[in-house]
Scaffold this motif. Structure first.
Motif, PDB file in Angstrom:
ATOM      1  N   GLN A  50       0.864  -1.184   0.000  1.00  0.00           N
ATOM      2  CA  GLN A  50       0.000   0.000   0.000  1.00  0.00           C
ATOM      3  C   GLN A  50       0.901   1.234   0.000  1.00  0.00           C
ATOM      4  O   GLN A  50       1.809   1.332   0.820  1.00  0.00           O
ATOM      5  CB  GLN A  50      -0.901   0.037   1.242  1.00  0.00           C
ATOM      6  CG  GLN A  50      -1.858  -1.124   1.356  1.00  0.00           C
ATOM      7  CD  GLN A  50      -2.970  -1.051   0.328  1.00  0.00           C
ATOM      8  OE1 GLN A  50      -3.516   0.005   0.051  1.00  0.00           O
ATOM      9  NE2 GLN A  50      -3.304  -2.194  -0.251  1.00  0.00           N
ATOM     10  N   TYR A  51       0.643   2.173  -0.913  1.00  0.00           N
ATOM     11  CA  TYR A  51       1.466   3.383  -0.944  1.00  0.00           C
ATOM     12  C   TYR A  51       1.381   4.094   0.396  1.00  0.00           C
ATOM     13  O   TYR A  51       0.329   4.108   1.044  1.00  0.00           O
ATOM     14  CB  TYR A  51       1.036   4.310  -2.079  1.00  0.00           C
ATOM     15  CG  TYR A  51       1.488   3.791  -3.421  1.00  0.00           C
ATOM     16  CD1 TYR A  51       2.845   3.714  -3.732  1.00  0.00           C
ATOM     17  CD2 TYR A  51       0.572   3.364  -4.365  1.00  0.00           C
ATOM     18  CE1 TYR A  51       3.275   3.226  -4.954  1.00  0.00           C
ATOM     19  CE2 TYR A  51       0.994   2.871  -5.602  1.00  0.00           C
ATOM     20  CZ  TYR A  51       2.346   2.810  -5.876  1.00  0.00           C
ATOM     21  OH  TYR A  51       2.765   2.316  -7.080  1.00  0.00           O
ATOM     22  N   ALA A  52       2.523   4.663   0.823  1.00  0.00           N
ATOM     23  CA  ALA A  52       2.619   5.255   2.152  1.00  0.00           C
ATOM     24  C   ALA A  52       3.142   6.686   2.072  1.00  0.00           C
ATOM     25  O   ALA A  52       3.918   7.029   1.186  1.00  0.00           O
ATOM     26  CB  ALA A  52       3.553   4.417   3.022  1.00  0.00           C
ATOM     27  N   LEU A  53       2.731   7.502   3.029  1.00  0.00           N
ATOM     28  CA  LEU A  53       3.197   8.875   3.150  1.00  0.00           C
ATOM     29  C   LEU A  53       4.395   8.938   4.093  1.00  0.00           C
ATOM     30  O   LEU A  53       4.671   7.987   4.832  1.00  0.00           O
ATOM     31  CB  LEU A  53       2.066   9.767   3.667  1.00  0.00           C
ATOM     32  CG  LEU A  53       0.813   9.804   2.786  1.00  0.00           C
ATOM     33  CD1 LEU A  53      -0.284  10.620   3.460  1.00  0.00           C
ATOM     34  CD2 LEU A  53       1.146  10.379   1.415  1.00  0.00           C
ATOM     35  N   GLU A  54       5.077  10.078   4.100  1.00  0.00           N
ATOM     36  CA  GLU A  54       6.313  10.257   4.874  1.00  0.00           C
ATOM     37  C   GLU A  54       6.150   9.988   6.369  1.00  0.00           C
ATOM     38  O   GLU A  54       7.084   9.551   7.018  1.00  0.00           O
ATOM     39  CB  GLU A  54       6.841  11.686   4.686  1.00  0.00           C
ATOM     40  CG  GLU A  54       7.284  11.996   3.281  1.00  0.00           C
ATOM     41  CD  GLU A  54       8.680  11.502   2.981  1.00  0.00           C
ATOM     42  OE1 GLU A  54       9.603  11.823   3.731  1.00  0.00           O
ATOM     43  OE2 GLU A  54       8.834  10.800   1.974  1.00  0.00           O
ATOM     44  N   ASP A  55       4.981  10.274   6.930  1.00  0.00           N
ATOM     45  CA  ASP A  55       4.814  10.148   8.383  1.00  0.00           C
ATOM     46  C   ASP A  55       4.230   8.802   8.819  1.00  0.00           C
ATOM     47  O   ASP A  55       4.028   8.573  10.009  1.00  0.00           O
ATOM     48  CB  ASP A  55       3.963  11.292   8.930  1.00  0.00           C
ATOM     49  CG  ASP A  55       2.557  11.332   8.340  1.00  0.00           C
ATOM     50  OD1 ASP A  55       2.303  10.656   7.329  1.00  0.00           O
ATOM     51  OD2 ASP A  55       1.715  12.050   8.900  1.00  0.00           O
ATOM     52  N   GLU A  56       3.998   7.907   7.867  1.00  0.00           N
ATOM     53  CA  GLU A  56       3.471   6.584   8.228  1.00  0.00           C
ATOM     54  C   GLU A  56       4.535   5.789   8.979  1.00  0.00           C
ATOM     55  O   GLU A  56       5.706   5.788   8.625  1.00  0.00           O
ATOM     56  CB  GLU A  56       3.030   5.814   6.991  1.00  0.00           C
ATOM     57  CG  GLU A  56       2.371   4.501   7.350  1.00  0.00           C
ATOM     58  CD  GLU A  56       1.630   3.876   6.191  1.00  0.00           C
ATOM     59  OE1 GLU A  56       1.520   2.634   6.188  1.00  0.00           O
ATOM     60  OE2 GLU A  56       1.168   4.600   5.298  1.00  0.00           O
ATOM     61  N   VAL A  57       4.116   5.097  10.038  1.00  0.00           N
ATOM     62  CA  VAL A  57       5.042   4.325  10.861  1.00  0.00           C
ATOM     63  C   VAL A  57       5.165   2.902  10.319  1.00  0.00           C
ATOM     64  O   VAL A  57       4.165   2.249  10.020  1.00  0.00           O
ATOM     65  CB  VAL A  57       4.580   4.304  12.338  1.00  0.00           C
ATOM     66  CG1 VAL A  57       5.490   3.421  13.176  1.00  0.00           C
ATOM     67  CG2 VAL A  57       4.552   5.720  12.899  1.00  0.00           C
ATOM     68  N   ILE A  58       6.406   2.443  10.218  1.00  0.00           N
ATOM     69  CA  ILE A  58       6.713   1.103   9.738  1.00  0.00           C
ATOM     70  C   ILE A  58       7.127   0.272  10.944  1.00  0.00           C
ATOM     71  O   ILE A  58       8.003   0.668  11.713  1.00  0.00           O
ATOM     72  CB  ILE A  58       7.851   1.142   8.701  1.00  0.00           C
ATOM     73  CG1 ILE A  58       7.440   2.060   7.546  1.00  0.00           C
ATOM     74  CG2 ILE A  58       8.195  -0.248   8.218  1.00  0.00           C
ATOM     75  CD1 ILE A  58       8.591   2.495   6.683  1.00  0.00           C
TER      76      ILE A  58
END
Length: 77
Positions: free
Chosen positions: A54-62
């Motif tokens: 799923q495409y993710a934004l800069e602030d998404e936590v991995i």
């Protein structure tokens, strides 16, 4: 552990198709910085990032166990 998949020129720069990172709870931005510093990638500005397909934004936590893919822009002719 976070699995990072590299595509196109990023594979050539890093010298491998995938890497494992023994950390968790990093943001997309933090993992980009880690990849630039530890694997000598030139830049990741225009690169799309997907987390678990799923495409993710800069602030998404991995988190540990996630799979991250760095997908460079595609050019054609």
């Amino acid at each position: 552990m976070i699995k990072v998949l590299l595509f196109a020129h990023l594979q050539e720069e890093a010298g491998q198709q995938e890497v494992s990172i023994d950390k968790g709870d990093l943001t997309v931005k933090e993992i980009k910085e880690l990849m630039i510093n530890d694997y000598h990638l030139s830049r990741l500005d225009g690169v799309m990032v997907a987390v678990n397909e799923q495409y993710a934004l800069e602030d998404e936590v991995i988190s540990s166990g996630d799979v991250v893919a760095f997908i460079p822009p595609v050019s054609g002719g």
